[in-house]
Design an enzyme around this catalytic site. Structure first.
Site, mmCIF file in Angstrom:
data_model
loop_
_atom_site.group_PDB
_atom_site.id
_atom_site.type_symbol
_atom_site.label_atom_id
_atom_site.label_comp_id
_atom_site.label_asym_id
_atom_site.label_seq_id
_atom_site.Cartn_x
_atom_site.Cartn_y
_atom_site.Cartn_z
ATOM 1 N N CYS A 124 -2.028 0.000 7.323
ATOM 2 C CA CYS A 124 -1.240 1.222 7.142
ATOM 3 C C CYS A 124 -1.233 2.068 8.410
ATOM 4 O O CYS A 124 -0.202 2.658 8.753
ATOM 5 C CB CYS A 124 -1.775 2.016 5.950
ATOM 6 S SG CYS A 124 -1.488 1.153 4.391
ATOM 7 N N CYS B 274 -5.716 2.338 5.808
ATOM 8 C CA CYS B 274 -6.387 1.126 6.282
ATOM 9 C C CYS B 274 -5.778 0.717 7.627
ATOM 10 O O CYS B 274 -4.839 1.332 8.126
ATOM 11 C CB CYS B 274 -6.240 0.014 5.248
ATOM 12 S SG CYS B 274 -4.562 -0.672 5.136
ATOM 13 N N HIS C 105 0.854 -1.190 0.000
ATOM 14 C CA HIS C 105 0.000 0.000 0.000
ATOM 15 C C HIS C 105 0.891 1.241 0.000
ATOM 16 O O HIS C 105 2.051 1.201 0.427
ATOM 17 C CB HIS C 105 -0.896 0.009 1.233
ATOM 18 C CG HIS C 105 -1.943 -1.059 1.228
ATOM 19 N ND1 HIS C 105 -3.044 -1.010 2.051
ATOM 20 C CD2 HIS C 105 -2.064 -2.207 0.506
ATOM 21 C CE1 HIS C 105 -3.798 -2.081 1.839
ATOM 22 N NE2 HIS C 105 -3.220 -2.821 0.906
ATOM 23 N N GLU D 253 0.982 3.923 1.837
ATOM 24 C CA GLU D 253 1.492 4.346 3.145
ATOM 25 C C GLU D 253 2.594 3.415 3.640
ATOM 26 O O GLU D 253 3.616 3.885 4.154
ATOM 27 C CB GLU D 253 0.360 4.409 4.177
ATOM 28 C CG GLU D 253 -0.734 5.396 3.834
ATOM 29 C CD GLU D 253 -1.873 4.794 3.009
ATOM 30 O OE1 GLU D 253 -2.951 5.406 2.981
ATOM 31 O OE2 GLU D 253 -1.687 3.722 2.387
#
Length: 163
Positions: A93, A90, A60, A62
């Site tokens: 993250c 999320c 992801h 992040e």
């Protein structure tokens, strides 16, 4: 929150994260971007979601940015940094943000609004837990600002998700 409540710096770096989300999408990934900025305005890391390119489900935006920044900067530097994310981080993250020691998060589109783009497909659903819930469990305060610039942050998601 709306655009008027963001500082010029916050708006600039959040827009950069949104640009990175569009870049990630152009490479076949899900449209998410992140920028980590030190308290002196120095960009410490930039990243986009690269899960489709790499096959790594943890890729992801992040987490990619946190990996890059934490390998080059100490926890004290990161404690004074801000992470700008095109979408609400999320659960995974938010955990990476916590472990990195970053103490300020600014995000664009919120998770609830993202669900309208994702639809109800099982492979596109997220854990329905706000990043605020995760970060509020931290023993140190983490400031969370968002949603912000939602209309701009939504654009890379239009047509990007299979319904």
């Amino acid at each position: 929150m709306n655009e008027a409540t963001l500082s010029d710096q916050d708006g600039r770096y959040l827009r950069r994260a949104i640009e990175l989300s569009a870049h990630g999408r152009s490479r076949g990934n899900r449209p998410f971007g992140a920028v980590i900025v030190g308290d002196d305005g120095q960009v410490l890391a930039e990243a986009w979601c690269n899960t489709a390119e790499t096959g790594d489900c943890t890729g992801h935006a992040e987490t990619n940015a946190v990996r890059e920044a934490s390998s080059r900067h100490g926890r004290d530097t990161l404690a004074r940094a801000t992470i700008y994310s095109s979408g609400e981080p999320c659960v995974m993250c938010a955990g990476a943000i916590f472990w990195s020691n970053i103490r300020r998060v600014v995000f664009g589109i919120d998770a609830v609004s993202l669900r309208a783009f994702r639809g109800e497909r099982a492979d596109q659903r997220d854990a329905q837990l706000s990043c605020r819930d995760v970060l509020n469990a931290s023993p140190h305060p983490v400031e969370v600002i968002g949603p912000a610039l939602v209309q701009e942050a939504s654009q890379p998601h239009v047509g990007a998700w299979r319904t």
